[in-house]
Enzyme design. Sequence first.
Site, PDB file in Angstrom:
ATOM      1  N   LYS A  82      28.225  37.346   3.535  1.00 56.97           N
ATOM      2  CA  LYS A  82      28.251  35.937   3.122  1.00 56.97           C
ATOM      3  C   LYS A  82      29.361  35.738   2.080  1.00 56.97           C
ATOM      4  O   LYS A  82      29.905  36.722   1.562  1.00 56.97           O
ATOM      5  CB  LYS A  82      26.891  35.538   2.550  1.00 56.97           C
ATOM      6  CG  LYS A  82      26.451  36.349   1.346  1.00 56.97           C
ATOM      7  CD  LYS A  82      25.065  35.940   0.910  1.00 56.97           C
ATOM      8  CE  LYS A  82      24.688  36.551  -0.414  1.00 56.97           C
ATOM      9  NZ  LYS A  82      23.727  35.786  -1.143  1.00 56.97           N
ATOM     10  N   TYR A 142      50.882  24.733 -21.047  1.00 53.67           N
ATOM     11  CA  TYR A 142      50.172  23.501 -21.388  1.00 53.67           C
ATOM     12  C   TYR A 142      49.424  23.652 -22.711  1.00 53.67           C
ATOM     13  O   TYR A 142      48.797  24.679 -22.964  1.00 53.67           O
ATOM     14  CB  TYR A 142      49.140  23.175 -20.316  1.00 53.67           C
ATOM     15  CG  TYR A 142      49.723  22.612 -19.042  1.00 53.67           C
ATOM     16  CD1 TYR A 142      50.586  21.533 -19.058  1.00 53.67           C
ATOM     17  CD2 TYR A 142      49.367  23.173 -17.817  1.00 53.67           C
ATOM     18  CE1 TYR A 142      51.097  21.016 -17.867  1.00 53.67           C
ATOM     19  CE2 TYR A 142      49.868  22.659 -16.634  1.00 53.67           C
ATOM     20  CZ  TYR A 142      50.728  21.586 -16.676  1.00 53.67           C
ATOM     21  OH  TYR A 142      51.223  21.077 -15.511  1.00 53.67           O
TER      22      TYR A 142
HETATM   23  C1  PLP Z   1      18.758  37.474   0.018  1.00 54.11           C
HETATM   24  C2  PLP Z   1      19.812  38.443  -0.378  1.00 54.11           C
HETATM   25  N1  PLP Z   1      19.763  39.703   0.087  1.00 54.11           N
HETATM   26  C3  PLP Z   1      20.701  40.613  -0.241  1.00 54.11           C
HETATM   27  C4  PLP Z   1      21.747  40.296  -1.080  1.00 54.11           C
HETATM   28  C5  PLP Z   1      22.747  41.355  -1.451  1.00 54.11           C
HETATM   29  O1  PLP Z   1      22.697  41.605  -2.821  1.00 54.11           O
HETATM   30  P1  PLP Z   1      23.698  42.620  -3.532  1.00 54.11           P
HETATM   31  O2  PLP Z   1      25.037  42.032  -3.359  1.00 54.11           O
HETATM   32  O3  PLP Z   1      23.262  42.651  -4.941  1.00 54.11           O
HETATM   33  O4  PLP Z   1      23.551  43.916  -2.812  1.00 54.11           O
HETATM   34  C6  PLP Z   1      21.834  39.005  -1.583  1.00 54.11           C
HETATM   35  C7  PLP Z   1      22.924  38.653  -2.500  1.00 54.11           C
HETATM   36  O5  PLP Z   1      22.925  37.792  -3.280  1.00 54.11           O
HETATM   37  C8  PLP Z   1      20.833  38.053  -1.234  1.00 54.11           C
HETATM   38  O6  PLP Z   1      20.867  36.801  -1.699  1.00 54.11           O
END
Ligand code: PLP
Length: 372
Positions: free
Chosen positions: A35, A265
């Site tokens: 993601k 700036y």
């Molecule tokens: C639901 C969920 N699972 C897994 C992860 C992965 O977490 P990490 O990047 O700390 O391994 C995230 C990251 O935010 C998450 O929101």
Amino acid sequence: MDLTWVEISESALAHNLKTFRKLVGKDVVLAPAVKANAYGHGLLECARIFEKNGADYLCVNALFEAVVLREAGIKIPLLIIGYTPLSDLADLPTNTELVVYNLETVETLGKIGKKVGIHLKIETGNHRQGIELTDLPDFIRQLQQHPNLILKGVSTHFANLEDRINHEYALYQLKEFNKAVHELERSGHAPHYRHCANTAAAILLPEAHFNFVRTGIGNYGLWPSEKTEMAAKRANIGIDLKPALTWKTVVAQIKEVKKGALVGYGCTHEMPYNGRIAVLPVGYYDGFVRLLSSRGSVLIHGKKAPVIGRVCMNMIMADVTDIPNVKLEDEVVLIGKQKNEEISAEAIGEQSQTINYEVTTRINERIPRIVK
Ligand SMILES: Cc1ncc(COP(=O)(O)O)c(C=O)c1O
């Protein structure tokens, strides 16, 4: 020629995935989170590398990411872990499952009638997404009415594992999670997959691996926090994560600047000597945040050059007085290594009052990701 670009090391990504495989064993599903543009590393680029190197699933936040991955030919199952609007549920690509925590989602998906794999998300103490234990029977009843919904998994997410050396709260969450699993088993609806492990849990809490882990930041070679790294060291968990990302740009102008001259700036920086500055063509638009004004540094010729004055929208200025022979279009490293020096995402996080997660994810998506 690009003004700025991000290099991604395929061997580092493959190494990190192998590290997690070794840690959790061959029977546990590895579902790296891609993601947020693969934590800024490039969604498609990383998905392809993870798939090639043995990831079993990929976790995305939103439907659009699943669509991009499927259209690009990624074959492994996808799990959407964010929210999918009810109006979009009919558009799930093939072999795309989703985390569910609203009865409305179950009902809408049920009526659509297509077979779809779902993973219930249980509220165990994060108070973000999740079904309260007391509401679980309603979900089970709803699911019974919709045989097209295949209950594939049950999941939860830890609230503070990376913020603590003491993991009491995570262990409490694990207990609550196990209660939900037992409730599902008792009702005859035990899903095959159980998952709650992010990177910190994959490293520190073997009892949280179950048969599916959703590691994110660790796959990119970054630790969730200093505390997680310390806890792993204390517990003698010897894992070596390799950062995969190097963010680069080039020198766009060299300028001799007299003592007392005001830079940028707001005229916030006064040159303390007759010196030389390099103007670099990146700014806060690109993800080099303004909080790094007169705080951050960059690497040129393997040496640290301090950022002076305010970070602009598309430019920054660095003091290169102590770095001889800097020339137009010399390569500059903003995050990563150059010769023996390094600017880590963690160091930038500290300088800009945030965490490594945000440092890499805020690198503008438009900037090319080049796999090396
Ligand atoms: C639901 C969920 N699972 C897994 C992860 C992965 O977490 P990490 O990047 O700390 O391994 C995230 C990251 O935010 C998450 O929101």
